[in-house]
Motif scaffolding. Structure first.
Motif, mmCIF file in Angstrom:
data_model
loop_
_atom_site.group_PDB
_atom_site.id
_atom_site.type_symbol
_atom_site.label_atom_id
_atom_site.label_comp_id
_atom_site.label_asym_id
_atom_site.label_seq_id
_atom_site.Cartn_x
_atom_site.Cartn_y
_atom_site.Cartn_z
ATOM 1 N N UNK A 106 0.821 -1.215 0.000
ATOM 2 C CA UNK A 106 0.000 0.000 0.000
ATOM 3 C C UNK A 106 0.855 1.265 0.000
ATOM 4 N N UNK A 107 1.899 1.281 0.823
ATOM 5 C CA UNK A 107 2.782 2.458 0.867
ATOM 6 C C UNK A 107 3.478 2.640 -0.472
ATOM 7 N N UNK A 108 3.935 1.546 -1.067
ATOM 8 C CA UNK A 108 4.607 1.634 -2.362
ATOM 9 C C UNK A 108 3.650 2.104 -3.453
ATOM 10 N N UNK A 109 2.440 1.608 -3.411
ATOM 11 C CA UNK A 109 1.434 1.990 -4.409
ATOM 12 C C UNK A 109 1.132 3.484 -4.328
ATOM 13 N N UNK A 110 0.987 3.977 -3.110
ATOM 14 C CA UNK A 110 0.689 5.398 -2.921
ATOM 15 C C UNK A 110 1.886 6.265 -3.284
ATOM 16 N N UNK A 111 3.089 5.786 -2.953
ATOM 17 C CA UNK A 111 4.299 6.538 -3.277
ATOM 18 C C UNK A 111 4.501 6.596 -4.788
ATOM 19 N N UNK A 112 4.273 5.484 -5.472
ATOM 20 C CA UNK A 112 4.391 5.449 -6.933
ATOM 21 C C UNK A 112 3.391 6.414 -7.569
ATOM 22 N N UNK A 113 2.199 6.459 -7.001
ATOM 23 C CA UNK A 113 1.167 7.376 -7.478
ATOM 24 C C UNK A 113 1.631 8.828 -7.338
ATOM 25 N N UNK A 138 -4.408 3.572 4.031
ATOM 26 C CA UNK A 138 -3.332 4.129 4.855
ATOM 27 C C UNK A 138 -3.937 4.996 5.939
ATOM 28 N N UNK A 139 -3.277 5.063 7.055
ATOM 29 C CA UNK A 139 -3.764 5.862 8.175
ATOM 30 C C UNK A 139 -3.347 7.315 8.004
ATOM 31 N N UNK A 140 -4.117 8.192 8.648
ATOM 32 C CA UNK A 140 -3.754 9.598 8.619
ATOM 33 C C UNK A 140 -4.380 10.381 7.495
ATOM 34 N N UNK A 141 -5.396 9.782 6.823
ATOM 35 C CA UNK A 141 -6.142 10.530 5.808
ATOM 36 C C UNK A 141 -7.496 10.900 6.385
ATOM 37 N N UNK A 142 -8.182 11.853 5.755
ATOM 38 C CA UNK A 142 -9.444 12.311 6.322
ATOM 39 C C UNK A 142 -10.598 11.366 6.041
ATOM 40 N N UNK A 143 -10.355 10.351 5.184
ATOM 41 C CA UNK A 143 -11.419 9.402 4.863
ATOM 42 C C UNK A 143 -11.156 8.081 5.581
ATOM 43 N N UNK A 144 -12.144 7.569 6.317
ATOM 44 C CA UNK A 144 -11.944 6.315 7.039
ATOM 45 C C UNK A 144 -12.179 5.098 6.162
ATOM 46 N N UNK A 145 -11.703 5.151 4.932
ATOM 47 C CA UNK A 145 -11.844 4.019 4.020
ATOM 48 C C UNK A 145 -10.762 4.108 2.969
ATOM 49 N N UNK A 146 -10.714 3.130 2.093
ATOM 50 C CA UNK A 146 -9.658 3.083 1.093
ATOM 51 C C UNK A 146 -9.775 4.240 0.107
ATOM 52 N N UNK A 147 -8.621 4.677 -0.400
ATOM 53 C CA UNK A 147 -8.600 5.719 -1.424
ATOM 54 C C UNK A 147 -7.930 5.176 -2.676
ATOM 55 N N UNK A 148 -8.185 5.831 -3.789
ATOM 56 C CA UNK A 148 -7.701 5.328 -5.068
ATOM 57 C C UNK A 148 -6.345 5.919 -5.427
#
Length: 356
Positions: A106-113, A138-148
């Motif tokens: 997940x961290x790699x996917x978000x970093x690549x994005x 990932x934790x620390x976002x304003x949405x309590x669910x998955x993001x794209x």
């Protein structure tokens, strides 16, 4: 009820999926086949995975004339993503690899994005369907669910490495898989009662990923190799269903909202994602009039928890999570939107399904 016209969305699917025993040795050639111009790779991983299998992966990448830079992460939070982005951006890698469990991927996917670079998913545990989908948690976002984010351009699933992961992680993957039966039901409900677009193909693909676990759990629990292979293929298929749908609808419904609510009420340390989702599926299956006892039996067969106590949750926390769940994402119509859960209904549901 008039159903909405299909929304326009760009379908991004993994271009290549390599699965098999000890295929980590093919990591370098796979990256090159996906991007011939690539010269440097950022590999995002966890400390245990790097120690256990990093040498084999690195040898393959360097053998393909790729310059490697490894980055070890310890959690899946936006702080980690932001720090990693600042650290990596000056290196200007051509390619990003997520090598490890769900957090690393997940961290790699978000970093690549964030870097606008192609991403290869190399899971070392079959714990959730994010290995092939564009969604991250990932934790620390304003949405309590998955993001794209972006869909992985490729997936490399080494069944030898996957079979070495703790059995609990595979069981968690089964929890994430059985969830598709209630997620699809929620999507159908939104179509029938709110006119929401419903993608039949994506829904059937996700449902099939759950069905194979529900029907084959007796066989899978007695054959480790077959179990790992079947679960990881099903997770990849479920992730592709989200790519086709353009949303997480076929894979995530009220059971996932319950899981997020558990984190909100009791903290993320109460069970793995797939464990919480599996328990949520038992209860949501009951609300939908599905065979919740079969869901429970399947999870038990695969070694996954079926009670609150098994993941360190008290009865009151389960009740609070059930009541809270729908409010975390009011825009997503689910069975909890229709039921209008209160404390009494929540406690009765958890008791009837033997969750408490």
């Amino acid at each position: 009820m008039v159903v909405s016209s299909p929304p326009s969305h760009l379908m991004e699917l993994p271009r290549k999926i390599l699965i098999g025993d000890r295929v980590i040795a093919e990591a370098g050639p796979l990256v090159k086949s996906l991007d011939m111009a690539a010269k440097s790779v950022a590999i995002i991983t966890g400390s245990i995975v790097k120690e256990r299998a990093g040498l084999s992966c690195n040898s393959s990448l360097e053998g393909a004339m790729l310059k490697t830079r490894w980055h070890v992460v310890r959690d899946a939070s936006m702080d980690t993503v932001n720090n990693l982005y600042e650290k990596i951006k000056d290196d200007k890698p051509d390619f990003v690899i997520g090598f490890g469990g769900g957090r690393s991927v997940d961290v790699a996917k978000m970093t690549a994005y964030r870097l606008s670079k192609p991403f290869l998913s190399v899971p070392t545990s079959a714990s959730h369907d994010g290995i092939s989908s564009p969604f991250v948690s990932v934790r620390g976002i304003d949405k309590p669910h998955s993001i794209k984010a972006n869909t992985p351009i490729g997936v490399l699933a080494d069944t030898h490495l996957l079979s070495q992961a703790p059995p609990r992680l595979l069981a968690g993957g089964c929890g994430d898989l059985v969830a598709k039966i209630t997620a699809v039901k929620d999507w159908e409900l939104a179509r029938d009662e709110r006119g929401e677009y419903f993608g039949t193909y994506a829904a059937n693909l996700a449902y099939m990923s759950a069905k194979i676990i529900l029907e084959e759990s007796e066989k899978l629990k007695n054959d480790e190799r077959l179990g790992v292979r079947t679960v990881v293929e099903a997770l990849i298929s479920a992730g592709v269903a989200s790519c086709i749908a353009g949303s997480s609808r076929p894979c995530s419904g009220a059971e996932h909202l319950f899981s997020h609510a558990v984190e909100y009420v009791a903290g993320a340390e109460c069970g793995l994602h797939g464990e919480r989702v599996g328990i949520g599926t038992i209860m949501m299956a009951k609300l939908h009039g599905l065979d919740w006892e079969n869901v429970r039996h399947t999870l038990e067969n695969m070694g996954a928890p079926t009670t609150a106590k098994q993941i360190g949750l008290g009865e009151d926390s389960i009740v609070q999570a059930l009541v809270k769940a729908q409010s975390l994402r009011p825009d997503r119509y689910t069975i909890l939107s229709k039921i209008k859960m209160d404390k009494k209904k929540a406690r009765d549901l958890a008791s009837i399904t033997k969750v408490i």
